[in-house]
Design a protein around this motif. Structure first.
Motif, PDB file in Angstrom:
ATOM      1  N   TYR A 423       0.814  -1.224   0.000  1.00  0.00           N
ATOM      2  CA  TYR A 423       0.000   0.000   0.000  1.00  0.00           C
ATOM      3  C   TYR A 423       0.846   1.272   0.000  1.00  0.00           C
ATOM      4  O   TYR A 423       0.339   2.361   0.296  1.00  0.00           O
ATOM      5  CB  TYR A 423      -0.974   0.030   1.190  1.00  0.00           C
ATOM      6  CG  TYR A 423      -1.992  -1.080   1.169  1.00  0.00           C
ATOM      7  CD1 TYR A 423      -2.848  -1.245   0.085  1.00  0.00           C
ATOM      8  CD2 TYR A 423      -2.098  -1.968   2.232  1.00  0.00           C
ATOM      9  CE1 TYR A 423      -3.784  -2.265   0.056  1.00  0.00           C
ATOM     10  CE2 TYR A 423      -3.032  -3.001   2.217  1.00  0.00           C
ATOM     11  CZ  TYR A 423      -3.875  -3.149   1.122  1.00  0.00           C
ATOM     12  OH  TYR A 423      -4.805  -4.166   1.098  1.00  0.00           O
ATOM     13  N   GLN A 424       2.125   1.177  -0.365  1.00  0.00           N
ATOM     14  CA  GLN A 424       2.973   2.365  -0.342  1.00  0.00           C
ATOM     15  C   GLN A 424       2.477   3.472  -1.273  1.00  0.00           C
ATOM     16  O   GLN A 424       2.549   4.664  -0.910  1.00  0.00           O
ATOM     17  CB  GLN A 424       4.417   1.995  -0.690  1.00  0.00           C
ATOM     18  CG  GLN A 424       5.417   3.107  -0.368  1.00  0.00           C
ATOM     19  CD  GLN A 424       5.423   3.477   1.108  1.00  0.00           C
ATOM     20  OE1 GLN A 424       5.428   2.598   1.967  1.00  0.00           O
ATOM     21  NE2 GLN A 424       5.418   4.762   1.405  1.00  0.00           N
ATOM     22  N   PRO A 425       1.957   3.167  -2.481  1.00  0.00           N
ATOM     23  CA  PRO A 425       1.436   4.254  -3.318  1.00  0.00           C
ATOM     24  C   PRO A 425       0.303   5.029  -2.638  1.00  0.00           C
ATOM     25  O   PRO A 425       0.228   6.261  -2.762  1.00  0.00           O
ATOM     26  CB  PRO A 425       0.929   3.521  -4.575  1.00  0.00           C
ATOM     27  CG  PRO A 425       1.749   2.276  -4.634  1.00  0.00           C
ATOM     28  CD  PRO A 425       1.941   1.869  -3.212  1.00  0.00           C
ATOM     29  N   PHE A 426      -0.558   4.336  -1.919  1.00  0.00           N
ATOM     30  CA  PHE A 426      -1.660   4.989  -1.208  1.00  0.00           C
ATOM     31  C   PHE A 426      -1.118   5.827  -0.052  1.00  0.00           C
ATOM     32  O   PHE A 426      -1.577   6.954   0.183  1.00  0.00           O
ATOM     33  CB  PHE A 426      -2.630   3.929  -0.699  1.00  0.00           C
ATOM     34  CG  PHE A 426      -3.864   4.477  -0.026  1.00  0.00           C
ATOM     35  CD1 PHE A 426      -4.775   5.248  -0.731  1.00  0.00           C
ATOM     36  CD2 PHE A 426      -4.103   4.218   1.312  1.00  0.00           C
ATOM     37  CE1 PHE A 426      -5.917   5.756  -0.106  1.00  0.00           C
ATOM     38  CE2 PHE A 426      -5.239   4.710   1.942  1.00  0.00           C
ATOM     39  CZ  PHE A 426      -6.151   5.485   1.229  1.00  0.00           C
ATOM     40  N   ILE A 427      -0.138   5.313   0.647  1.00  0.00           N
ATOM     41  CA  ILE A 427       0.475   6.031   1.768  1.00  0.00           C
ATOM     42  C   ILE A 427       1.150   7.311   1.268  1.00  0.00           C
ATOM     43  O   ILE A 427       0.980   8.399   1.842  1.00  0.00           O
ATOM     44  CB  ILE A 427       1.491   5.126   2.493  1.00  0.00           C
ATOM     45  CG1 ILE A 427       0.773   3.932   3.123  1.00  0.00           C
ATOM     46  CG2 ILE A 427       2.271   5.907   3.549  1.00  0.00           C
ATOM     47  CD1 ILE A 427       1.707   2.802   3.540  1.00  0.00           C
ATOM     48  N   ASP A 428       1.914   7.194   0.182  1.00  0.00           N
ATOM     49  CA  ASP A 428       2.585   8.367  -0.390  1.00  0.00           C
ATOM     50  C   ASP A 428       1.570   9.421  -0.830  1.00  0.00           C
ATOM     51  O   ASP A 428       1.797  10.629  -0.662  1.00  0.00           O
ATOM     52  CB  ASP A 428       3.443   7.958  -1.585  1.00  0.00           C
ATOM     53  CG  ASP A 428       4.649   7.113  -1.183  1.00  0.00           C
ATOM     54  OD1 ASP A 428       5.048   7.175  -0.006  1.00  0.00           O
ATOM     55  OD2 ASP A 428       5.177   6.385  -2.047  1.00  0.00           O
ATOM     56  N   LEU A 429       0.472   8.967  -1.397  1.00  0.00           N
ATOM     57  CA  LEU A 429      -0.573   9.874  -1.864  1.00  0.00           C
ATOM     58  C   LEU A 429      -1.179  10.643  -0.693  1.00  0.00           C
ATOM     59  O   LEU A 429      -1.377  11.865  -0.765  1.00  0.00           O
ATOM     60  CB  LEU A 429      -1.648   9.070  -2.595  1.00  0.00           C
ATOM     61  CG  LEU A 429      -2.788   9.849  -3.244  1.00  0.00           C
ATOM     62  CD1 LEU A 429      -2.262  10.762  -4.337  1.00  0.00           C
ATOM     63  CD2 LEU A 429      -3.825   8.882  -3.809  1.00  0.00           C
ATOM     64  N   LEU A 430      -1.478   9.938   0.388  1.00  0.00           N
ATOM     65  CA  LEU A 430      -2.050  10.596   1.562  1.00  0.00           C
ATOM     66  C   LEU A 430      -1.064  11.598   2.160  1.00  0.00           C
ATOM     67  O   LEU A 430      -1.451  12.727   2.513  1.00  0.00           O
ATOM     68  CB  LEU A 430      -2.447   9.562   2.609  1.00  0.00           C
ATOM     69  CG  LEU A 430      -3.618   8.635   2.250  1.00  0.00           C
ATOM     70  CD1 LEU A 430      -3.862   7.645   3.387  1.00  0.00           C
ATOM     71  CD2 LEU A 430      -4.892   9.426   1.958  1.00  0.00           C
ATOM     72  N   ARG A 431       0.182  11.212   2.286  1.00  0.00           N
ATOM     73  CA  ARG A 431       1.170  12.108   2.879  1.00  0.00           C
ATOM     74  C   ARG A 431       1.341  13.378   2.055  1.00  0.00           C
ATOM     75  O   ARG A 431       1.469  14.478   2.612  1.00  0.00           O
ATOM     76  CB  ARG A 431       2.505  11.377   3.027  1.00  0.00           C
ATOM     77  CG  ARG A 431       2.471  10.313   4.111  1.00  0.00           C
ATOM     78  CD  ARG A 431       3.750   9.507   4.180  1.00  0.00           C
ATOM     79  NE  ARG A 431       3.686   8.525   5.268  1.00  0.00           N
ATOM     80  CZ  ARG A 431       4.598   7.589   5.478  1.00  0.00           C
ATOM     81  NH1 ARG A 431       5.648   7.491   4.667  1.00  0.00           N
ATOM     82  NH2 ARG A 431       4.458   6.741   6.488  1.00  0.00           N
ATOM     83  N   ALA A 432       1.335  13.240   0.740  1.00  0.00           N
ATOM     84  CA  ALA A 432       1.486  14.414  -0.120  1.00  0.00           C
ATOM     85  C   ALA A 432       0.309  15.367   0.028  1.00  0.00           C
ATOM     86  O   ALA A 432       0.475  16.595  -0.045  1.00  0.00           O
ATOM     87  CB  ALA A 432       1.625  13.979  -1.580  1.00  0.00           C
ATOM     88  N   ASN A 433      -0.878  14.828   0.265  1.00  0.00           N
ATOM     89  CA  ASN A 433      -2.076  15.669   0.310  1.00  0.00           C
ATOM     90  C   ASN A 433      -2.487  16.077   1.716  1.00  0.00           C
ATOM     91  O   ASN A 433      -3.315  16.977   1.880  1.00  0.00           O
ATOM     92  CB  ASN A 433      -3.226  14.954  -0.392  1.00  0.00           C
ATOM     93  CG  ASN A 433      -3.084  14.974  -1.893  1.00  0.00           C
ATOM     94  OD1 ASN A 433      -3.492  15.918  -2.552  1.00  0.00           O
ATOM     95  ND2 ASN A 433      -2.462  13.942  -2.451  1.00  0.00           N
ATOM     96  N   MET A 434      -1.937  15.419   2.738  1.00  0.00           N
ATOM     97  CA  MET A 434      -2.215  15.831   4.120  1.00  0.00           C
ATOM     98  C   MET A 434      -1.178  16.825   4.634  1.00  0.00           C
ATOM     99  O   MET A 434      -1.305  17.334   5.743  1.00  0.00           O
ATOM    100  CB  MET A 434      -2.246  14.605   5.039  1.00  0.00           C
ATOM    101  CG  MET A 434      -3.489  13.756   4.879  1.00  0.00           C
ATOM    102  SD  MET A 434      -3.485  12.347   6.008  1.00  0.00           S
ATOM    103  CE  MET A 434      -5.185  11.758   5.825  1.00  0.00           C
ATOM    104  N   ARG A 435      -0.202  17.109   3.804  1.00  0.00           N
ATOM    105  CA  ARG A 435       0.853  18.041   4.200  1.00  0.00           C
ATOM    106  C   ARG A 435       0.301  19.462   4.260  1.00  0.00           C
ATOM    107  O   ARG A 435      -0.396  19.911   3.362  1.00  0.00           O
ATOM    108  CB  ARG A 435       1.999  17.964   3.182  1.00  0.00           C
ATOM    109  CG  ARG A 435       3.145  18.904   3.463  1.00  0.00           C
ATOM    110  CD  ARG A 435       4.261  18.718   2.448  1.00  0.00           C
ATOM    111  NE  ARG A 435       5.340  19.660   2.669  1.00  0.00           N
ATOM    112  CZ  ARG A 435       6.469  19.679   1.963  1.00  0.00           C
ATOM    113  NH1 ARG A 435       6.640  18.789   1.001  1.00  0.00           N
ATOM    114  NH2 ARG A 435       7.402  20.564   2.223  1.00  0.00           N
ATOM    115  N   ASP A 436       0.619  20.163   5.324  1.00  0.00           N
ATOM    116  CA  ASP A 436       0.273  21.586   5.458  1.00  0.00           C
ATOM    117  C   ASP A 436      -1.217  21.863   5.345  1.00  0.00           C
ATOM    118  O   ASP A 436      -1.644  22.803   4.665  1.00  0.00           O
ATOM    119  CB  ASP A 436       1.028  22.419   4.411  1.00  0.00           C
ATOM    120  CG  ASP A 436       2.535  22.354   4.605  1.00  0.00           C
ATOM    121  OD1 ASP A 436       2.965  22.269   5.766  1.00  0.00           O
ATOM    122  OD2 ASP A 436       3.273  22.394   3.611  1.00  0.00           O
ATOM    123  N   CYS A 437      -2.027  21.038   5.970  1.00  0.00           N
ATOM    124  CA  CYS A 437      -3.462  21.317   6.007  1.00  0.00           C
ATOM    125  C   CYS A 437      -4.077  20.632   7.218  1.00  0.00           C
ATOM    126  O   CYS A 437      -3.489  19.708   7.775  1.00  0.00           O
ATOM    127  CB  CYS A 437      -4.161  20.891   4.716  1.00  0.00           C
ATOM    128  SG  CYS A 437      -4.106  19.128   4.369  1.00  0.00           S
TER     129      CYS A 437
END
Length: 710
Positions: A423-437
């Motif tokens: 599930y690393q692609p999903f994890i990377d996606l979440l981290r990129a979009n949860m940053r600074d919000c």
């Protein structure tokens, strides 16, 4: 293949053999669709490993696994914190992991002779993050399509400088968040592809949102300033600012020219900047290939302006890892650095907006929007085609609003590949979009459970639902949410399968409640019927504005666009809208939000007082969050998007009517926002008083029972 074997193969691949349509009826999937989707999936067959590639647990669950096969295995568990545990286990026996494993990502290795198997162990919390203030209080914010913002400083499109100004103003008027459209990377070299929901990448930002004027490198470049003050540039800028619709091509030409000047000024220093180097290292190959894609697309767009999509590129260029692409990258390191630098600048400016929201004490601050997928010919599919099934597209099955169904032209993520990769692609996606919000809105959150796959080139009615590992994905979502201190909002509008409703609620994911849809048996739900774990709003970017809804402007527009096959259908929609207005007024009277001296009817025009009353109704809802659209403050009629249209309507382009500098000075806007702030506080006080009464009643009842027992 017999029908029985076909159905078995489909089930094993996650293809649903039937589904419940919007009428509540069971509908069977054709054998042709099953065969087509199985061919697209092409799931490799082979000997199953003793353990799956990833195992997800929720805190409180028993941490047990059962290796398949026979013989003794030596196991070793490496925790995320660097600790190790080891032991022996026989095939078919239960392996119980240490009960004190902390939340996070751990690695389990099984060894037997030369045979080795690795499994990622994920331990997740039970619920997503929730700011403490929202446990008891109700807050409101603005829902902003960033590109629609006008200002005296922007270059014809809303940018991060405007967002900073919006944060200041909303906070000053009592708001606690700015909800944004997807900020995902699009196609700066082909700016006419404007939909934020069909991005090039969901991990990187749209560089056209950069506030160029605020860049020191732009200000300090003599060449940039000569260009900036030239008559031709001033004319182009004036025209881009004046248009009612965002002229993406003009904006892109202005901004990319200016950013090239800024890069030339910054370049000698950028390589020495530690922060930029750290950004490059953290982005790794994913950032490098995103930058390479943008660079190659810019080069090819000049040579072949009519060309769209990497599938039309020469064969040797259709994959990021092919020799021709690698050779281009080696020869164009400066170009790759330029596009990477743009991502860095965009991230810095967005981070500044987030930090300002926190200094102002906003409870949520900013929330981002995660689109359901990427476009077919995107940078994502170009650099990682194995992660996507390019032979299919996702959409929705036919329903009364879309008799032919919907095809969004977004290739689906392969759930089997995601699982194989831990599930690393999903994890990377979440981290990129949860940053600074402070919050992440997940568009079409039902995609965590299932997606409607359509064989490429077929109509939407030829599709089927394909299941996704919803329990695992929700657990990971909760883990990343807690780590990033980012709450989660699920866009659960439309036909929502029953099995996911409880799952979302139990994981602490906020539901979306749109006023227009909150009706049953021709009655609108009262504010007290809205669930606390939700965000309420009057409308969304896919629906008419409040003014258009009330005045039927949306129905007239749909008629002009040919969306009503017969005049009788339009007339029926108008009659239904009249009934909806009457029902909404009735609910507003029951809620006590209509002034005593006022007696509006379904035929009454939407006056500022009536608009305030509707917003007061929304402010009184029990939803912990309330999102308001600036379009409704300004009583605008035109939508930003008309679903079901591509070229018929200029989607994703309509600007706000007035610039930011004026909008918050309007008396009607100030009054409306004051009404909302007061309404939220009043409802909050009533809810607190009600909770106090309930506690008192519970204590009295308990005392009475004790007295009776004596």
């Amino acid at each position: 293949m017999t029908i029985k074997k076909l159905d078995q193969a489909a089930r094993e691949a996650g293809i649903a053999l039937s589904f419940i349509n919007n009428k509540g009826e069971s509908q069977t999937i054709s054998d042709e669709t099953k065969q087509a989707l199985l061919a697209i999936m092409n799931t490799p067959e082979g000997k199953a490993p003793p353990l799956p590639p990833v195992q997800v647990f929720t805190v409180g669950e028993s941490l047990q696994l059962v290796p398949a096969g026979s013989g003794a295995w030596r196991w070793q568990l490496a925790t995320e914190q660097g600790e190790t545990h080891s032991g022996n286990v026989k095939g078919g026996a239960t392996l119980t992991l240490p009960s004190d494993l902390t939340e996070g990502y751990h690695q389990l290795t099984l060894e037997k002779g030369r045979q080795q198997c690795q499994t990622r162990i994920i331990i997740a919390p039970q619920r997503c993050y929730l700011p403490a203030v929202l446990e008891t209080e109700k807050r409101w914010g603005a829902l902003v399509q960033l590109y629609t913002l006008r200002s005296e400083q922007n270059w014809g499109i809303g940018d991060f400088g405007d967002l900073l100004q919006m944060v200041e103003q909303v906070a000053a008027h009592g708001g606690d968040f700015i909800g944004l459209n997807p900020l995902h990377a699009l196609y700066p070299a082909q700016p006419d592809h404007t939909s934020p929901y069909s991005p090039s990448s969901r991990r990187w930002l749209n560089v056209l949102y950069i506030d160029v004027s605020s860049l020191e490198a732009f200000q300090q470049s003599d060449e940039a300033q000569r260009w900036w003050h030239s008559a031709a540039t001033r004319r182009a800028l004036k025209q881009a600012r004046a248009t009612q619709w965002v002229d993406y091509r003009a904006v892109a030409e202005l901004k990319l020219t200016a950013l090239r000047f800024a890069w030339q000024q910054s370049q000698p220093h950028a390589a020495a900047q530690q922060a930029f180097q750290q950004f490059l290292a953290a982005g790794g190959d994913h950032l490098r290939y995103q930058a390479a894609f943008d660079g190659i697309l810019a080069e090819r767009s000049q040579q072949h302006p009519e060309e769209w999509g990497w599938e039309r590129w020469p064969e040797g260029w259709r994959n990021a890892h092919q020799p021709e692409v690698q050779q281009w990258c080696a020869q164009h390191e400066d170009e790759i650095l330029f596009w990477s630098w743009l991502q860095w600048v965009a991230q810095q400016q967005f981070t500044a907006c987030w930090q300002r929201s926190q200094k102002l004490g906003m409870a949520v601050g900013l929330y981002r929007d995660l689109a359901v997928g990427v476009a077919q010919h995107s940078a994502e599919t170009w650099q990682d085609p194995q992660l996507y099934k390019l032979g299919a597209s996702v959409g929705a099955p036919p329903d009364p609003l879309g008799p032919l169904g919907q095809n969004w032209a977004l290739p689906p993520l392969d759930p089997h590949v995601m699982r194989q990769r831990g599930y690393q692609p999903f994890i990377d996606l979440l981290r990129a979009n949860m940053r600074d919000c402070g919050a992440l809105r997940i568009d079409h959150v039902m995609a965590l459970l299932r997606l409607w796959w359509i064989p490429y080139g077929e109509g939407a009615d030829k599709g089927a639902y394909v299941s996704y590992p919803v329990h695992d994905l929700l657990a990971i979502l909760a883990l990343e949410s807690q780590r990033e201190r980012c709450m989660v909002i699920g866009e659960d509008l439309g036909t929502v399968p029953q099995e996911i409703i409880g799952l979302l609620r139990d994981r602490g994911i906020f539901s979306w409640k749109v006023l227009f849809f909150e009706q049953e048996n021709k009655r609108y739900r009262l504010p007290s019927d809205y669930p606390r774990q939700s965000i309420a709003s009057a409308s969304t970017h896919d629906l008419p504005t409040l003014t258009a809804f009330w005045n039927e402007d949306d129905l007239r527009l749909r008629s002009e666009l040919g969306q009503f096959a017969k005049k009788s259908l339009l007339n029926a929609a108008i009659r239904q809208r009249h009934q909806e207005r009457a029902a909404l007024l009735q609910a507003m009277r029951q809620a006590g939000v209509i002034p005593a001296r006022s007696n509006p009817t379904a035929d009454t025009a939407l006056t500022p007082n009536l608009n305030q009353a509707i917003h007061r109704f929304l402010a009184h809802t029990d939803s912990a969050l309330l999102g308001l659209q600036p379009e409704d403050w300004l009583e605008m009629e035109k939508p930003v998007n008309v679903p079901g249209t591509v070229d018929e309507y200029p989607n994703w382009r309509r600007k706000l009517r007035v610039p930011l500098e004026k909008m918050f000075s309007y008396r009607k806007v100030q009054t409306l926002l004051k009404v909302v702030s007061e309404g939220r506080k009043q409802r909050q006080k009533r809810a607190a008083a009600l909770r106090g009464c309930r506690r008192t009643e519970a204590i009295s009842s308990k005392s009475a029972r004790r007295a009776g027992a004596r």
